[in-house]
Write a protein that holds these residues in place. Structure first.
Motif, PDB file in Angstrom:
ATOM      1  N   ASP A  89     -21.143 103.564  42.702  1.00 40.96           N
ATOM      2  CA  ASP A  89     -19.892 103.233  43.382  1.00 40.96           C
ATOM      3  C   ASP A  89     -19.824 101.711  43.442  1.00 40.96           C
ATOM      4  O   ASP A  89     -20.628 101.067  44.131  1.00 40.96           O
ATOM      5  CB  ASP A  89     -19.893 103.826  44.796  1.00 40.96           C
ATOM      6  CG  ASP A  89     -18.564 103.641  45.506  1.00 40.96           C
ATOM      7  OD1 ASP A  89     -17.835 102.677  45.180  1.00 40.96           O
ATOM      8  OD2 ASP A  89     -18.243 104.443  46.408  1.00 40.96           O
ATOM      9  N   ARG A 163     -15.804 104.189  40.473  1.00 44.02           N
ATOM     10  CA  ARG A 163     -17.092 104.786  40.157  1.00 44.02           C
ATOM     11  C   ARG A 163     -17.419 104.595  38.682  1.00 44.02           C
ATOM     12  O   ARG A 163     -16.670 105.050  37.809  1.00 44.02           O
ATOM     13  CB  ARG A 163     -17.084 106.274  40.513  1.00 44.02           C
ATOM     14  CG  ARG A 163     -18.422 106.991  40.248  1.00 44.02           C
ATOM     15  CD  ARG A 163     -18.328 108.441  40.696  1.00 44.02           C
ATOM     16  NE  ARG A 163     -19.469 109.236  40.263  1.00 44.02           N
ATOM     17  CZ  ARG A 163     -20.626 109.315  40.905  1.00 44.02           C
ATOM     18  NH1 ARG A 163     -20.794 108.628  42.020  1.00 44.02           N
ATOM     19  NH2 ARG A 163     -21.618 110.064  40.449  1.00 44.02           N
ATOM     20  N   GLU A 165     -19.453 105.805  35.867  1.00 43.53           N
ATOM     21  CA  GLU A 165     -20.190 107.031  35.570  1.00 43.53           C
ATOM     22  C   GLU A 165     -21.354 106.777  34.613  1.00 43.53           C
ATOM     23  O   GLU A 165     -22.485 107.226  34.847  1.00 43.53           O
ATOM     24  CB  GLU A 165     -19.244 108.073  34.967  1.00 43.53           C
ATOM     25  CG  GLU A 165     -18.104 108.492  35.884  1.00 43.53           C
ATOM     26  CD  GLU A 165     -18.562 109.362  37.042  1.00 43.53           C
ATOM     27  OE1 GLU A 165     -19.765 109.700  37.108  1.00 43.53           O
ATOM     28  OE2 GLU A 165     -17.715 109.700  37.895  1.00 43.53           O
TER      29      GLU A 165
END
Length: 307
Positions: A89, A163, A165
């Motif tokens: 995050d 975010r 990933e």
């Protein structure tokens, strides 16, 4: 530096150092730069390099707040800022910042961390790009998809809002320079690489790279053979090498490139070449200015820290 400056945003790369004064309303009060990138400095030289680039003015409050993204936080930089783990995050960047010592109390400096990926076989690291990706989430609210960041070490990131990933790195820019200067191909690249034949060479290399990225190692020798047997000049050979490397990089990512527009964060000239490659695969791309992205990311990181 204007007295309206509330804090200072810094992008400290391997080759260059850039700083901006930021007012309370988010506007830019000054911009300064130097060639004192991380790769040119010993650890004890970082404080003076920073002060030198921002010394010609004053900040509204003291100590002056300085927020830094990039290679100053590398292990070989000023003070190591340990990586966040991906998936990450990006709102947590400032929480992972470190504070190096300064020779006076006039500055309060924090260096943002990078992001690492520890999955076996997919290990990877980034420093600076994570802040640009946070900035992209501000510049393109709600974006979710793949982002390409062309450069010496190109990054491909899967981003969902704030975010991160996953991501990967392609050493395309560095490979071009190494091959151009230190391989047998240098004999075919000794001359004007920006002549009229470069565009034709780039298109030919791009097609070869996109269609068969798995054949990169073999196709590289085409640069040498084409100059010896077909009379191809250095400009064509330079274009072919560039197109082949970019095409192989983008062709290897074809599974990530769908109908959604791919943001490209980088220099306009380099992003234009990647746009050609992505469009040849049936996709589309848009260029996002790298300075805008890093500034938006530094502002967002500081804002999230205040919440």
């Amino acid at each position: 530096m204007s007295s309206g400056t509330s804090w200072i945003a810094v992008d400290w790369g391997t080759s260059n150092l850039r700083a901006w004064g930021i007012a309370r309303d988010g506007s830019t009060t000054f911009a300064a730069s130097s060639d004192k990138g991380m790769g040119k400095l010993e650890r004890e030289q970082f404080p003076s390099a920073l002060i030198e680039v921002i010394r010609d003015g004053e900040v509204a409050a003291e100590p002056a707040e300085v927020l830094i993204a990039g290679m100053a936080g590398a292990r070989q930089g000023w003070l190591e800022a340990p990586y966040l783990d991906a998936p990450a995050d990006l709102r947590g960047l400032t929480a992972g910042a470190v504070s190096p010592a300064m020779p006076s109390n006039s500055y309060r400096v924090r260096i943002l961390p990078g992001v690492c990926q520890k999955s076996p076989g997919a290990e990877n690291v980034m420093r600076g790009e994570e802040t640009q990706l946070l900035g992209l989430s501000r510049l393109l609210p709600g974006f979710s998809g793949v982002v390409c960041m062309p450069g010496t070490h190109s990054k491909w990131a899967v981003l969902d809002g704030v975010r991160l990933e996953s991501f990967s790195t392609a050493m395309t820019g560095e490979l071009y320079e190494v091959l151009r200067q230190h391989s047998v191909l240098r004999h075919s690249l000794n001359g004007d690489l920006d002549g009229p034949g470069r565009e034709d060479g780039f298109r030919a290399g791009l097609e070869a790279g996109l269609s068969r990225p798995d054949l990169l190692a073999g196709n590289l020798f085409t640069v040498r053979a084409a100059s010896l047997l077909s009379g191809k000049q250095p400009d064509w050979c330079g274009g072919y090498l560039s197109g082949l490397l970019i095409g192989s990089e983008v062709g290897g990512k074809r599974d990530l490139i769908g109908k959604q527009e791919v943001p490209l964060i980088g220099s306009p000239a380099l992003c234009a070449l990647y746009t050609q490659a992505i469009e040849r695969l049936g996709g589309s791309a848009r260029t996002v200015d790298a300075s805008e992205a890093i500034l938006a990311g530094l502002k967002a990181a500081r804002e999230f820290n205040s919440h």
